[in-house]
Design a protein around this motif. Structure first.
Motif, short mmCIF file in Angstrom:
data_model
loop_
_atom_site.label_atom_id
_atom_site.label_comp_id
_atom_site.label_asym_id
_atom_site.label_seq_id
_atom_site.Cartn_x
_atom_site.Cartn_y
_atom_site.Cartn_z
N LEU A 58 37.96 49.19 -26.85
CA LEU A 58 37.87 47.75 -26.54
C LEU A 58 37.31 47.62 -24.88
O LEU A 58 37.96 48.32 -24.00
CB LEU A 58 39.32 47.16 -26.46
CG LEU A 58 39.28 45.59 -26.63
CD1 LEU A 58 40.48 45.05 -27.12
CD2 LEU A 58 39.42 45.07 -25.00
N LEU A 59 36.30 47.00 -24.80
CA LEU A 59 35.72 46.73 -23.22
C LEU A 59 35.79 45.71 -22.56
O LEU A 59 36.19 44.71 -23.34
CB LEU A 59 34.21 47.05 -23.43
CG LEU A 59 33.69 48.15 -24.22
CD1 LEU A 59 32.12 48.38 -24.48
CD2 LEU A 59 34.33 49.51 -23.76
N SER A 60 36.13 45.72 -21.46
CA SER A 60 36.36 44.48 -20.59
C SER A 60 35.36 43.28 -20.73
O SER A 60 33.97 43.77 -20.58
CB SER A 60 36.59 44.75 -19.20
OG SER A 60 36.71 43.60 -18.44
N PRO A 61 35.49 42.35 -21.06
CA PRO A 61 34.61 41.05 -21.06
C PRO A 61 34.20 40.70 -19.82
O PRO A 61 33.28 39.84 -19.49
CB PRO A 61 35.30 40.09 -21.86
CG PRO A 61 36.53 40.26 -21.46
CD PRO A 61 37.05 41.66 -21.32
N MET A 62 35.08 40.91 -18.70
CA MET A 62 34.93 40.66 -17.41
C MET A 62 34.58 41.46 -16.10
O MET A 62 34.95 42.66 -16.40
CB MET A 62 36.37 39.99 -16.59
CG MET A 62 36.60 38.86 -17.65
SD MET A 62 38.45 38.16 -17.04
CE MET A 62 38.54 36.45 -18.06
N PRO A 63 33.86 41.25 -15.12
CA PRO A 63 33.55 42.17 -14.16
C PRO A 63 34.52 42.58 -13.30
O PRO A 63 34.53 43.65 -12.87
CB PRO A 63 32.13 41.30 -13.54
CG PRO A 63 32.74 39.88 -13.51
CD PRO A 63 33.19 39.96 -15.03
N ILE A 119 36.78 46.96 -13.36
CA ILE A 119 36.18 46.67 -12.45
C ILE A 119 34.70 46.51 -12.60
O ILE A 119 33.95 46.50 -11.66
CB ILE A 119 36.54 47.62 -10.94
CG1 ILE A 119 36.60 49.15 -11.51
CG2 ILE A 119 37.67 47.07 -10.38
CD1 ILE A 119 36.62 49.99 -10.14
N TYR A 120 34.40 46.37 -13.89
CA TYR A 120 32.94 46.15 -14.17
C TYR A 120 32.83 45.72 -15.74
O TYR A 120 33.90 46.02 -16.34
CB TYR A 120 31.94 47.43 -13.99
CG TYR A 120 32.18 48.55 -15.10
CD1 TYR A 120 31.68 48.69 -16.11
CD2 TYR A 120 32.97 49.55 -14.37
CE1 TYR A 120 31.80 49.80 -17.03
CE2 TYR A 120 33.31 50.62 -15.30
CZ TYR A 120 32.57 50.54 -16.67
OH TYR A 120 32.87 52.07 -17.29
N GLN A 121 32.13 44.67 -16.06
CA GLN A 121 31.99 44.42 -17.48
C GLN A 121 31.62 45.54 -18.13
O GLN A 121 30.53 46.26 -17.97
CB GLN A 121 30.95 43.14 -17.36
CG GLN A 121 30.99 42.47 -18.79
CD GLN A 121 29.62 42.58 -19.48
OE1 GLN A 121 28.53 42.90 -18.67
NE2 GLN A 121 29.33 42.44 -20.83
N GLY A 122 32.54 45.73 -19.32
CA GLY A 122 32.12 46.78 -20.24
C GLY A 122 32.86 48.10 -19.92
O GLY A 122 32.85 49.00 -20.74
N THR A 398 29.90 47.68 -5.78
CA THR A 398 29.60 46.62 -6.57
C THR A 398 30.46 46.76 -7.88
O THR A 398 31.03 47.56 -8.56
CB THR A 398 28.47 46.30 -6.80
OG1 THR A 398 27.84 47.24 -7.82
CG2 THR A 398 27.59 46.01 -5.44
N ASN A 399 30.75 45.41 -8.39
CA ASN A 399 31.29 45.22 -9.97
C ASN A 399 30.22 45.49 -11.14
O ASN A 399 29.89 44.61 -11.85
CB ASN A 399 32.00 44.04 -10.00
CG ASN A 399 33.27 43.97 -9.07
OD1 ASN A 399 33.24 43.23 -8.09
ND2 ASN A 399 34.07 44.68 -9.30
N THR A 400 29.45 46.49 -11.06
CA THR A 400 28.54 46.88 -11.89
C THR A 400 28.83 48.40 -12.37
O THR A 400 29.68 49.07 -11.92
CB THR A 400 26.90 46.94 -11.31
OG1 THR A 400 26.97 47.95 -10.16
CG2 THR A 400 26.78 45.65 -10.84
N PRO A 401 28.47 48.95 -13.54
CA PRO A 401 28.73 50.23 -14.30
C PRO A 401 28.54 51.16 -13.31
O PRO A 401 27.61 51.38 -12.38
CB PRO A 401 27.83 50.09 -15.63
CG PRO A 401 27.65 48.58 -15.75
CD PRO A 401 27.42 47.89 -14.24
N PRO A 402 29.36 52.35 -13.47
CA PRO A 402 29.56 53.32 -12.50
C PRO A 402 28.09 54.08 -12.30
O PRO A 402 27.23 54.03 -13.25
CB PRO A 402 30.26 54.45 -13.23
CG PRO A 402 31.31 53.55 -13.97
CD PRO A 402 30.31 52.39 -14.55
N ARG A 403 27.99 54.76 -11.22
CA ARG A 403 26.64 55.51 -11.13
C ARG A 403 26.78 56.70 -10.65
O ARG A 403 28.09 57.37 -10.64
CB ARG A 403 26.24 54.99 -9.63
CG ARG A 403 25.77 53.57 -9.42
CD ARG A 403 24.83 52.94 -10.59
NE ARG A 403 24.35 51.59 -10.16
CZ ARG A 403 25.15 50.68 -10.15
NH1 ARG A 403 26.16 50.46 -10.51
NH2 ARG A 403 24.23 49.34 -9.61
N SER A 404 26.01 57.66 -11.06
CA SER A 404 26.03 59.16 -10.74
C SER A 404 24.75 59.71 -10.17
O SER A 404 23.68 58.91 -10.21
CB SER A 404 26.60 59.78 -11.86
OG SER A 404 25.74 59.91 -12.89
#
Length: 839
Positions: A58-63, A119-122, A398-404
């Motif tokens: 279950l993924l977050s719908p909010m950022p 802390i990010y949508q998804g 930022t509240n965007t998906p994780p980077r690597s």
């Protein structure tokens, strides 16, 4: 018949590598190839176990939000639903103990797999295990969550503004503490002033306070003496890694041990990562990853999400499979961080860079600090050798998906920002595009980066000028630029060239082999099998030392239960360099033991014996086969058959040596060879494009990459890496990117059709590559890594070809799309927003 002749002609004209070697530099069929092409290779999703359950996320719908309450009663009451896992069920992250006994505390800002503060949508909030995926998905629909929305930000500049929202409750930037031993970075708050944003109205990147900064030389004098000074802003894209295999995982527990199946870029080094995430002893982890469908930096030690099926398996006492969808992979599968960058560059009349002032903002995403920003400065300083340079960087959450790390992390972004500036300078100065790069090329032990304890670091070697010259000759650069007219009707052609480099190797890892009583040699490989073939290729260096036909060699990989040595991760293009060194050291250990065994058995001194052709022999004297030597090693015991391991190898290697004891002659060694400098590899890339100025559509007509990567180990694998990674870079130029709704913080580019990774239709039919095959002088075999150096060249050469065709006032960001070209040509200036992220 014609096809057969074509194949024979191609083989006859194919360049030959590996002069003086029997195995190194020669093409061969890797032992995993048959399984891959016949479908017998088993990836994580292919495994099954009796009574296996399936889990869904279950993924977050909010950022950004806080979970106030989770209502699970309805879902748990459904037939077939076996368990629900939440963040409250996760073990506390464990501290890390280094080999020298240093304790590294677990970061409170690190990702944990599930969360109560997305802390990010998804971001995954919980997981459901059920008898099948449909039941698990229906259970997800029956779970209600009460959220408290929190402030969010998707554009790094927005959080740096006065009063801008913070992506995390305790700050918005990563900062490295000051001091002699600063320790790991921490999250702090940084806000710029209104005055800092004054350049924004001119389309230039604002440059406020930067937590990270270094310089060398007299930058002000360099600009004062310059014949031309350019001040340019450029934005690079965020790009998902887009591995064909998502990070699916299967896990079960047996006799107190957890067995986990998933993809990785390092079999050996993923094991301690799993133990840390689960907070259990590494002795209780068995990790299986025989085949991995790509990594590009996203699976360096797998991913923390793999603990979800492991914990559900423990909770349900049943095996659990977690299959990750493409959309879920876009959220949790990692990505390259974008840069908003600005460079002020001074050039002499010949095109030599006299001064460079570089400022970058790195979109870090919400979790652990990535190293792209500092890496960009080091790579640019090496590749273009500015006479004076200042670098400043801000790594913004930022509240965007994780980077690597993604192939050439930081290197691609830095090179893509500076290359269009160099191309523009060449046109303004009237200097040839190849010539301006040649005059700035690194040579020999070229310096890079800031001074460390009063002295700048330097490369082990650099033969980039030779690679540039060879590439220009094979690409027929002089003929192409002399060709007229460039435009015919609505079609216009342009050519571009770019330099590129990245780290090419590390040192200090272990190798392990066993010469069996039947005379066969088994190489134990802890390298991840992610498609590069280095998992196997590097061991040919060991077979070469021992003079053994490859047909008599076996490679064991992909399962930590099969006694693997401590191995480098396949990231940072380090594997070929690091592990040929380890393989060489291990083969030399085996050779030394073979000589000692022969002397003990046959008489004489060890140094009188040679090892070749599957025998140990004295010239004109007695000899024994490797099989006989292996049998005698077992009789001797001790250091010869693995009952005693070398004192300096890693504890993982020692455990593997002990487990293999008594099976033959066991050789293990750590790479202790000296190295003067840091290892890098280099590529010069050339491209030609054709643009239809009526539609904005363009095609890549031709492409060539010329590589300086040291000794060539496996030509076909090298060619696959050079061209494959070039295509990865090309994707950044022609269409691949993230797009966000800034109002809701929601990603709009969740699938392939949205984020546009390149396809076979996007590349020229006949992409070409070449390599110098000049050994690096600071490593025994002379080989360096190649995975990352081609990437930036693939991107920047296309951008430079487009600006050659269309002019310098069409784009200031990548990728370049048809609408960008059309609108910019109509208005005579770049029409995309010069600074905004994720558009």
């Amino acid at each position: 018949m014609d096809n057969k002749k074509a194949v024979e002609t191609a083989k006859a004209t194919e360049r030959q590598y590996g002069a003086g070697y029997k195995l190194i530099g020669k093409n061969y069929q890797t032992p995993d190839l048959y399984a891959k092409v016949t479908g017998q290779a088993k990836y994580a999703e292919d495994f099954r176990a009796a009574g296996m359950l399936f889990c869904k996320l279950l993924l977050s719908p909010m950022p950004h939000a806080r979970v106030k309450r989770i209502h699970t009663n309805t879902a748990l009451a459904m037939p077939g639903v076996k368990a629900i896992l939440t963040a409250d069920d996760l073990p506390a992250p464990a501290d890390t103990l280094t080999d020298n006994g240093t304790v590294i505390k677990a970061s409170k800002w690190g990702e944990r797999g599930l969360t109560n503060e997305p802390i990010y949508q998804g971001e995954p909030i919980l997981a459901v295990a059920a008898v099948d995926e449909l039941t698990a998905a229906e259970a997800i629909e029956n779970i209600q969550i009460d959220f408290e929305p929190l402030p969010f930000v998707v554009d790094p500049l927005d959080t740096l503004r006065p009063g801008g929202p913070n992506p995390r409750t305790d700050g918005n930037v990563w900062t490295r503490p000051a001091g002699q031993n600063p320790g790991p970075p921490v999250v702090t708050e940084l806000k710029w002033t209104e005055a800092d944003f004054s350049d924004e109205k001119h389309g230039l990147l604002p440059m406020g306070k930067a937590p990270d900064e270094w310089s060398y030389g007299d930058v002000d004098s360099g600009f004062k003496d310059a014949a031309l000074v350019l001040d340019e802003t450029f934005v690079t894209p965020d790009t998902s890694h887009q591995t064909l295999e998502t990070r699916s995982a299967m896990a079960y527990w047996q006799n107190g041990k957890v067995y986990i199946y998933t993809g990785t870029q390092s079999t050996a080094q993923t094991l301690p990562a799993i133990a840390r995430w689960l907070n259990i002893s590494p002795d209780n982890v068995v990790f299986i990853s025989e085949y991995t469908g790509g990594g590009f930096g996203s699976k360096i030690t797998g991913g923390v999400s793999m603990i979800i099926p492991a914990l559900l398996a423990k909770k349900t006492n049943a095996p659990v499979m977690m299959r990750i969808s493409r959309e879920e992979e876009t959220f949790i599968g990692r990505a390259r961080p974008s840069f908003q960058g600005r460079m002020r560059v001074g050039f002499s009349k010949e095109g030599r860079i006299t001064a460079l002032d570089m400022f970058v903002i790195c979109d870090n995403g919400p979790y652990d600090a990535v190293g792209d920003a500092p890496s960009s400065g080091r790579i640019v300083s090496l590749l273009y050798q500015p006479q004076a340079m200042r670098w400043r960087g801000v790594t913004v959450l930022t509240n965007t998906p994780p980077r690597s790390a993604q192939s050439s992390p930081g290197g691609l972004q830095g090179i893509v920002i500076i290359e269009p500036i160099i191309a523009k300078a060449a046109r303004k100065l009237g200097v040839d595009q190849v010539a301006i790069r040649r005059v700035n090329c690194p040579e020999g032990k070229a310096p890079f980066g800031p001074a460390v304890q009063g002295k700048r670091q330097y490369a082990t070697s650099a033969f980039l000028k030779e690679a540039l010259d060879r590439g220009a000759e094979q690409f027929k650069w002089s003929e192409r630029i002399a060709r007229t007219p460039k435009r015919m009707g609505t079609k216009v052609r342009g050519v571009g060239v770019s330099l590129s480099c990245y780290v090419g190797g590390t040192i200090g890892f272990d190798g392990l082999l066993v010469i069996k009583p039947d005379g066969r040699i088994t190489f134990q490989s802890g390298i991840g099998n992610l498609g590069t073939e280095s998992v196997i290729d590097v061991h040919r260096a060991g077979a070469e030392v021992l003079g053994v036909p490859w047909e008599k060699c076996d490679v064991v990989w992909g399962n930590t239960g099969k006694n693997l040595p401590f191995t480098c991760v396949s990231g940072g293009s380090q594997t070929t360099h690091a592990m040929t060194r380890a393989a060489y050291a291990t083969a030399m250990d085996a050779k030394k033991k073979l000589q000692e065994i022969a002397a003990k058995k046959l008489g004489g001194k060890p140094e009188q014996y040679e090892v070749a052709n599957e025998r140990v022999f004295r010239k004109g004297g007695a000899s024994m086969t490797l099989a006989q030597a292996a049998k005698y090693a077992i009789q001797l015991g001790g250091v010869y058959d693995g009952h005693e391991a070398p004192a300096d190898v890693h504890k993982l290697t020692k455990a593997s040596v002990a487990a293999l004891a008594g099976q033959g002659l066991v050789a293990a060694a750590k790479d202790n060879y000296p190295r003067d400098g840091s290892t890098f590899s280099y590529v010069a890339s050339f491209a030609e494009v054709e643009v239809d100025v009526e539609t904005g559509k363009y095609y890549i007509i031709d492409f060539l990459a010329s590589a300086d990567v040291g000794t060539v180990i496996h030509p076909r694998a090298l060619g696959g890496q050079v061209l494959g990674r070039s295509v990865l870079g090309i994707g950044h130029a022609i269409g691949q990117k993230w797009v966000f709704d800034p109002h809701y913080g929601e990603m709009l580019s969740k699938r392939f059709q949205h984020n546009k990774p390149p396809t076979i239709l996007d590349v020229p039919v006949d992409m070409r590559w070449t390599a110098l095959d000049i050994p690096d002088p600071e490593t025994p075999v002379g080989a360096r890594g190649v995975g990352e150096p081609p990437v930036a060249g693939g991107c920047a050469s296309i951008l430079n070809a487009l600006s050659d065709a269309l002019g310098d006032e069409v784009f200031q960001r990548a990728p370049v799309n048809a609408d960008t070209i059309l609108t910019s040509l109509e208005t005579g200036r770049p029409m995309q927003h010069p600074l905004r992220a994720h558009i």
